[in-house]
Design a protein around this motif. Sequence first.
Motif, PDB file in Angstrom:
ATOM      1  N   ASP A   1       0.829  -1.210   0.000  1.00  0.00           N
ATOM      2  CA  ASP A   1       0.000   0.000   0.000  1.00  0.00           C
ATOM      3  C   ASP A   1       0.863   1.261   0.000  1.00  0.00           C
ATOM      4  N   LYS A   2       1.916   1.254   0.794  1.00  0.00           N
ATOM      5  CA  LYS A   2       2.800   2.424   0.840  1.00  0.00           C
ATOM      6  C   LYS A   2       3.450   2.651  -0.524  1.00  0.00           C
ATOM      7  N   LEU A   3       3.895   1.569  -1.150  1.00  0.00           N
ATOM      8  CA  LEU A   3       4.489   1.687  -2.483  1.00  0.00           C
ATOM      9  C   LEU A   3       3.457   2.177  -3.500  1.00  0.00           C
ATOM     10  N   ARG A   4       2.252   1.648  -3.420  1.00  0.00           N
ATOM     11  CA  ARG A   4       1.197   2.049  -4.351  1.00  0.00           C
ATOM     12  C   ARG A   4       0.846   3.530  -4.187  1.00  0.00           C
ATOM     13  N   SER A   5       0.906   4.028  -2.968  1.00  0.00           N
ATOM     14  CA  SER A   5       0.550   5.432  -2.727  1.00  0.00           C
ATOM     15  C   SER A   5       1.475   6.385  -3.485  1.00  0.00           C
ATOM     16  N   ARG A   6       2.667   5.947  -3.761  1.00  0.00           N
ATOM     17  CA  ARG A   6       3.637   6.787  -4.480  1.00  0.00           C
ATOM     18  C   ARG A   6       3.283   6.961  -5.953  1.00  0.00           C
ATOM     19  N   GLU A   7       2.348   6.163  -6.443  1.00  0.00           N
ATOM     20  CA  GLU A   7       1.904   6.276  -7.837  1.00  0.00           C
ATOM     21  C   GLU A   7       0.966   7.459  -8.052  1.00  0.00           C
ATOM     22  N   TYR A   8       0.504   8.047  -6.972  1.00  0.00           N
ATOM     23  CA  TYR A   8      -0.448   9.156  -7.052  1.00  0.00           C
ATOM     24  C   TYR A   8       0.267  10.466  -6.745  1.00  0.00           C
ATOM     25  N   GLU A   9       0.254  11.356  -7.705  1.00  0.00           N
ATOM     26  CA  GLU A   9       0.929  12.645  -7.547  1.00  0.00           C
ATOM     27  C   GLU A   9       0.355  13.452  -6.390  1.00  0.00           C
ATOM     28  N   VAL A  10      -0.930  13.331  -6.138  1.00  0.00           N
ATOM     29  CA  VAL A  10      -1.566  14.120  -5.084  1.00  0.00           C
ATOM     30  C   VAL A  10      -1.242  13.623  -3.682  1.00  0.00           C
ATOM     31  N   VAL A  11      -0.768  12.383  -3.558  1.00  0.00           N
ATOM     32  CA  VAL A  11      -0.447  11.827  -2.238  1.00  0.00           C
ATOM     33  C   VAL A  11       0.928  12.340  -1.803  1.00  0.00           C
ATOM     34  N   LYS A  12       0.915  13.068  -0.702  1.00  0.00           N
ATOM     35  CA  LYS A  12       2.148  13.686  -0.196  1.00  0.00           C
ATOM     36  C   LYS A  12       2.697  12.989   1.038  1.00  0.00           C
ATOM     37  N   GLY A  13       1.916  12.055   1.593  1.00  0.00           N
ATOM     38  CA  GLY A  13       2.388  11.350   2.779  1.00  0.00           C
ATOM     39  C   GLY A  13       1.550  10.124   3.066  1.00  0.00           C
ATOM     40  N   TYR A  14       2.151   9.189   3.777  1.00  0.00           N
ATOM     41  CA  TYR A  14       1.503   7.925   4.130  1.00  0.00           C
ATOM     42  C   TYR A  14       1.808   7.675   5.602  1.00  0.00           C
ATOM     43  N   PHE A  15       0.778   7.619   6.427  1.00  0.00           N
ATOM     44  CA  PHE A  15       0.965   7.486   7.868  1.00  0.00           C
ATOM     45  C   PHE A  15       0.109   6.352   8.411  1.00  0.00           C
ATOM     46  N   ASP A  16       0.650   5.677   9.410  1.00  0.00           N
ATOM     47  CA  ASP A  16      -0.082   4.612  10.086  1.00  0.00           C
ATOM     48  C   ASP A  16      -0.972   5.210  11.166  1.00  0.00           C
ATOM     49  N   LYS A  17      -2.144   4.601  11.358  1.00  0.00           N
ATOM     50  CA  LYS A  17      -3.014   4.979  12.467  1.00  0.00           C
ATOM     51  C   LYS A  17      -2.444   4.376  13.736  1.00  0.00           C
ATOM     52  N   PRO A  18      -2.642   4.984  14.837  1.00  0.00           N
ATOM     53  CA  PRO A  18      -3.377   6.224  15.057  1.00  0.00           C
ATOM     54  C   PRO A  18      -2.529   7.441  14.713  1.00  0.00           C
ATOM     55  N   LEU A  19      -3.199   8.544  14.470  1.00  0.00           N
ATOM     56  CA  LEU A  19      -2.533   9.805  14.179  1.00  0.00           C
ATOM     57  C   LEU A  19      -1.673  10.203  15.378  1.00  0.00           C
ATOM     58  N   LYS A  20      -0.476  10.667  15.095  1.00  0.00           N
ATOM     59  CA  LYS A  20       0.462  11.079  16.144  1.00  0.00           C
ATOM     60  C   LYS A  20       0.859  12.527  15.937  1.00  0.00           C
ATOM     61  N   SER A  21       1.299  13.169  16.992  1.00  0.00           N
ATOM     62  CA  SER A  21       1.629  14.597  16.922  1.00  0.00           C
ATOM     63  C   SER A  21       2.745  14.877  15.918  1.00  0.00           C
ATOM     64  N   ASN A  22       3.704  13.963  15.769  1.00  0.00           N
ATOM     65  CA  ASN A  22       4.774  14.208  14.789  1.00  0.00           C
ATOM     66  C   ASN A  22       4.251  14.101  13.353  1.00  0.00           C
ATOM     67  N   TYR A  23       3.215  13.281  13.124  1.00  0.00           N
ATOM     68  CA  TYR A  23       2.595  13.229  11.797  1.00  0.00           C
ATOM     69  C   TYR A  23       1.932  14.573  11.484  1.00  0.00           C
ATOM     70  N   ILE A  24       1.220  15.097  12.476  1.00  0.00           N
ATOM     71  CA  ILE A  24       0.534  16.377  12.298  1.00  0.00           C
ATOM     72  C   ILE A  24       1.536  17.474  11.972  1.00  0.00           C
ATOM     73  N   ALA A  25       2.615  17.515  12.724  1.00  0.00           N
ATOM     74  CA  ALA A  25       3.652  18.524  12.485  1.00  0.00           C
ATOM     75  C   ALA A  25       4.214  18.398  11.076  1.00  0.00           C
ATOM     76  N   GLU A  26       4.456  17.177  10.639  1.00  0.00           N
ATOM     77  CA  GLU A  26       4.991  16.955   9.283  1.00  0.00           C
ATOM     78  C   GLU A  26       4.005  17.429   8.225  1.00  0.00           C
ATOM     79  N   ILE A  27       2.742  17.132   8.421  1.00  0.00           N
ATOM     80  CA  ILE A  27       1.719  17.547   7.441  1.00  0.00           C
ATOM     81  C   ILE A  27       1.628  19.063   7.390  1.00  0.00           C
ATOM     82  N   ILE A  28       1.516  19.705   8.519  1.00  0.00           N
ATOM     83  CA  ILE A  28       1.366  21.154   8.574  1.00  0.00           C
ATOM     84  C   ILE A  28       2.610  21.846   8.044  1.00  0.00           C
ATOM     85  N   ASN A  29       3.785  21.378   8.407  1.00  0.00           N
ATOM     86  CA  ASN A  29       5.034  21.985   7.929  1.00  0.00           C
ATOM     87  C   ASN A  29       5.177  21.851   6.428  1.00  0.00           C
ATOM     88  N   SER A  30       4.758  20.723   5.872  1.00  0.00           N
ATOM     89  CA  SER A  30       4.864  20.549   4.421  1.00  0.00           C
ATOM     90  C   SER A  30       3.899  21.464   3.687  1.00  0.00           C
TER      91      SER A  30
END
Length: 125
Positions: free
Chosen positions: A92-121
């Motif tokens: 799934d992670k490899l497949r997500s790279r085939e989509y130009e609109v996908v900028k990140g792939y994160f495992d649940k549950p959402l973590k504060s470092n994921y949020i920071a990465e998303i917002i910073n990007s």
Amino acid sequence: MKVLMIDDNELDLLISRKLISKQVTSLEFTEFTDASQALFYLQELQENEFDIILLDLNMPDMNGWDFLDEYQKLDAHKANVYILTSSLDTRDKLRSREYEVVKGYFDKPLKSNYIAEIINSQQVY
């Protein structure tokens, strides 16, 4: 910034919204538990009003991959999509790279470092 969250699990939506809101208070959220309804909503907009889409992969009816396939066909400006999933399949992670609109792939549950990465990007764009 406006965030569209698509996840069939309402508890996951609630937890994600609360965690994100603790870190970033200036976000507006729109949530869907059905990917096909979210897609219909996006198709009806004159232009994309979202900066970020948080997308679950494993959903009934229309899964995240189906959503991405259809979302890419929309003429409107595309939001940055971040997959947030409980999938353990490494393909799934490899497949997500085939989509130009996908900028990140994160495992649940959402973590504060994921949020920071998303917002910073987002601030780079």
